[in-house]
Design an enzyme around this catalytic site. Structure first.
Site, PDB file in Angstrom:
ATOM      1  CG  PHE A 151      -2.021  -0.975   1.230  1.00 34.39           C
ATOM      2  CD1 PHE A 151      -3.335  -0.534   1.347  1.00 34.39           C
ATOM      3  CD2 PHE A 151      -1.795  -2.334   1.111  1.00 34.39           C
ATOM      4  CE1 PHE A 151      -4.390  -1.437   1.337  1.00 34.39           C
ATOM      5  CE2 PHE A 151      -2.828  -3.248   1.103  1.00 34.39           C
ATOM      6  CZ  PHE A 151      -4.137  -2.797   1.216  1.00 34.39           C
ATOM      7  CG  ASP A 152       3.686   1.589  -3.158  1.00 37.55           C
ATOM      8  OD1 ASP A 152       4.211   0.876  -2.280  1.00 37.55           O
ATOM      9  OD2 ASP A 152       3.790   1.351  -4.366  1.00 37.55           O
ATOM     10  CG  ASP A 158     -20.609  17.723  -0.679  1.00 37.56           C
ATOM     11  OD1 ASP A 158     -20.003  17.486  -1.736  1.00 37.56           O
ATOM     12  OD2 ASP A 158     -20.148  18.457   0.228  1.00 37.56           O
ATOM     13  CG  HIS A 181       3.952  -5.035 -15.582  1.00 35.44           C
ATOM     14  ND1 HIS A 181       4.976  -4.341 -14.985  1.00 35.44           N
ATOM     15  CD2 HIS A 181       4.386  -5.294 -16.850  1.00 35.44           C
ATOM     16  CE1 HIS A 181       5.971  -4.196 -15.836  1.00 35.44           C
ATOM     17  NE2 HIS A 181       5.638  -4.781 -16.970  1.00 35.44           N
ATOM     18  CE1 TYR A 222       6.722  -0.548 -11.971  1.00 35.21           C
ATOM     19  CE2 TYR A 222       7.022  -2.271 -10.346  1.00 35.21           C
ATOM     20  CZ  TYR A 222       6.685  -1.886 -11.620  1.00 35.21           C
ATOM     21  OH  TYR A 222       6.318  -2.814 -12.554  1.00 35.21           O
TER      22      TYR A 222
END
Length: 700
Positions: A339-340, A629, A640, A424
């Site tokens: 979870f970058d 809203d 990939h 990456y």
């Protein structure tokens, strides 16, 4: 009298404000021991309510826009000053392993006096149980050193012929959550190991030689190795002569010699105007911000539409999470599901763009200020790039009878930043167009995360890219959070979301030629109904409409979300990473705005044991979406399957989506772009050359 304000309510915290916030929290520590144990994970602006932003834009900051506020009898009541800015801090106590959230008030004098050394005021603090905050670069560096000094690790390296530990790269990865052993009562990292071949080559591609078969578990709170096992002796891949990516002879190759210079000039300067963090360009105006977690944030997006004035489109746009799950079931790759944003921080890992040509043209750069783990302020210079780009043809038509043609060049304004997370690189771009479109784009590049092979071995779940080396299949998912405000002033809740699918008409009297098709609309009335997926077969898209505003044909005004290429997780329903990433199960989610609903996997996804926390849980309330809203959560990704041509570097892959006007304008805004907007005369070698690109050479 309105008093001048030095900082807009949405401006990122200054370095002085960050220092004040840290000093205030430190001073509030109950004992010297508590104060010494504080580690600062994040210090960000606590964004004020939308009414405060509207008040600031109406009366305190140019271009003053009183129309943002509703008219009242006797005229508006204007306060003499805005509420004080506030900072929100995430603090990790290294001794107690506790995470706490603090709110600190920053008055004007605190922020600017004596370099910001005065203290603010603590508004609140609370301990958040059963969580682990994101990891920090300082922790990663300390973890690498601890692992390298661990005697069994050094012995395992010797077994593989590695004597020089300076060649070894230890990449700490967050543990994720696979079982109770990963529970957040401990702060854990499970490193991946690599080894370079040349100690005198700092630019060598160390990721080309993964060290496999070693299991390491590090207690990041106490910085000790708590588990170690040399499970399998896998030979180091041989030094691949194609592994490096530096210029020319430094990588054992030759650069191309036939690339001629391409100059991008803008002799009269750019068409955009910048005032602090407020940007105006081609009828667009918006503000930019920056956070350690999301990176670039776009605020208060509006379009100035002739006599209709400033028309809001969105309150806040950003990328709030990304997840990278790998598809190889073998150790260690099955647990690679980073979870970058939530575990590391996209903004904290951003680049300084001053030294390269990441952006070309006449560039306006913005710096970003962050806290480091021990409470010091660090600045990433030239972190955000703002520039114009030529984008080919905007529109063209030739009358075949007269032979007369009209053509316009397209110009777009791009705001971007680039970050590196381990191997990456990710570039995040927001493009604004002259025809009213906004494009969100992510560019993926960098180096593949690899595995080693036994002699003669191949892997079903990856691509062999060099002798003894393979790249596992994987996916990249990104989540864009879009707090929409289509034709809505602050306080107005007049938006709804409609799904559009193209249908083929049934054969019959309405379709005697069997060629008929039409667009069918369906109002998404509730959160549970609004969990949707892309469908290119029906040209599916979604329109955010204002329920009270119409165009000249009587249709409701709107903006449509047009998907690009996309995918869903290629994993079974019981996949461990989907416990924390349940939001990946659908491409679109829609919720009513709630101030504390910011991150789709919850605020603390690191080692999170709670199933489906965040977006997947919020929507179970099944709140109404019929006129409210609206917040859109768009999940988009790429699968990939590595190629040989992705080695040693992965050329840029692009994915994204478009926000397009749909009945928002009475006609195309592109019609008034002047014919020569991209044309300038240049003289070169006595010959006239046309340049239809714009910008000055980027600072190198």
């Amino acid at each position: 009298m309105v008093k001048p304000q030095s900082s807009h309510p949405l401006d990122p915290l200054s370095a002085a404000e960050i220092s004040v916030a840290v000093a205030t929290v430190r001073a509030a520590g109950a004992t010297p021991e508590v104060r010494d144990s504080m580690r600062f994970v994040e210090v960000v602006l606590l964004e004020p309510g939308k009414q405060v932003v509207a008040l600031a834009d109406a009366y305190f900051f140019p271009p003053f826009q009183p129309s943002l506020l509703p008219r009242t009898k006797g005229g508006p009541m204007i306060p003499s000053k805005l509420p004080p800015r506030q900072a929100r801090l995430i603090v990790y106590n290294k001794k107690s392993n506790e995470t706490s959230i603090w709110i600190v008030e920053l008055s004007e004098v605190h922020a600017v006096t004596r370099g910001g050394h005065h203290r603010g005021k603590v508004i609140s603090s609370k301990v958040v149980p059963d969580v682990q905050p994101p990891m920090d670069a300082e922790e990663y560096a300390e973890c690498e050193a601890v692992v390298k000094e661990f005697p069994p690790f050094r012995e395992a390296m010797k077994k593989r012929g590695i004597e020089d530990l300076d060649l070894v790269m230890v990449d700490p990865w967050c543990a994720g959550y696979h079982s109770e052993a990963d529970a957040p009562n401990r702060r854990l990292a499970k490193p991946l190991i690599f080894c370079r071949t040349e100690s005198d080559c700092p630019m060598e591609n160390g990721y080309a030689r993964p060290v496999e078969g070693i299991h390491v578990l590090v207690d990041m709170q106490n910085m000790v190795v708590i588990e170690f096992e040399d499970r399998k002796l896998v030979p180091l891949p041989p030094a691949d002569p194609l592994r490096n990516y530096t210029p020319g002879e430094t990588r054992g190759g030759v650069d191309r010699s036939d690339v001629k210079p391409l100059q991008i000039i803008q002799p009269e300067g750019p068409s955009f105007r910048v005032n602090g963090h407020f940007i105006q360009w081609q009828k667009w105006n918006f503000r930019i911000g920056f956070t350690p977690r999301e990176g670039l944030v776009i605020y208060s997006v509006a379009y100035v539409d002739g006599n209709r004035g400033r028309r809001p489109m969105a309150h806040r746009l950003s990328f709030v999470e990304m997840v990278v799950p790998y598809g190889d079931p073998n150790d260690p790759h099955y647990r690679k599901n980073a979870f970058d944003a939530g575990e590391d921080g996209l903004g904290k890992n951003a680049h300084s763009l001053k030294k390269g040509c990441d952006c070309l043209g006449y560039i306006k750069y913005f710096d970003a200020h962050f806290i480091n783990f021990t409470g010091g302020v660090e600045t990433i210079e030239n972190c955000v790039c703002l520039h114009e780009e030529d984008h080919g043809i905007l529109w063209k038509h030739q009358d075949w009878r007269t032979g007369l043609a009209e053509v316009r060049r397209s110009r777009r304004l791009t705001v971007s930043f680039i970050c590196t997370v381990a191997n990456y690189e990710y570039g995040f771009f927001w493009h604004f167009y002259q025809d009213g479109k906004i494009e969100a784009e992510v560019k993926l590049t960098g180096i593949l995360s690899l595995g080693a092979l036994q002699p003669g071995e191949t892997r079903k779940y990856g691509t062999t890219i060099a002798p003894g080396l393979y790249a596992p299949v994987h996916q990249h998912f990104f989540v864009a959070r879009m707090d929409m405000a289509v034709d809505c002033k602050p306080g107005e809740t007049f938006n709804q979301v409609v799904e559009v699918n193209v249908k083929v008409e049934e054969p019959g009297k309405e379709n005697v030629h069997n060629n008929a098709f039409y667009a069918e609309e369906e109002l998404l009335r509730s959160e549970m109904q609004a969990m949707r997926d892309c469908n290119p077969l029906s040209a599916r898209h979604w329109i955010i409409r204002n329920t009270r505003t119409v165009n000249r044909t009587g249709q409701l005004t709107g903006y449509k979300l047009l998907p690009g290429s996309n995918c869903l997780p290629l994993a079974g329903s019981e996949a461990k990473f989907l416990r924390r990433a349940a939001f990946l199960k659908h491409n679109l989610w829609v919720t009513p705005y709630a101030r504390d609903e910011m991150y789709p996997g919850g605020e603390f996804p690191n080692q999170n044991p709670r199933v489906g926390e965040g977006l997947a849980t919020w929507v179970k309330q099944n709140r109404s979406l019929e006129e409210t809203d609206i917040v859109l959560w768009y999940v988009f990704g790429v699968t990939h399957i590595p190629r040989l041509e992705d080695w040693p570097v992965m050329p840029v892959d692009r994915i994204g989506f478009m926000l397009m006007p749909h009945g928002f304008f009475n006609c195309s805004p592109a019609v008034d772009v002047p014919p020569n907007s991209g044309d300038s005369e240049l003289k070169e070698n006595g010959m006239a050359a046309k340049s239809i690109q714009n910008g000055l050479l980027a600072k190198m």
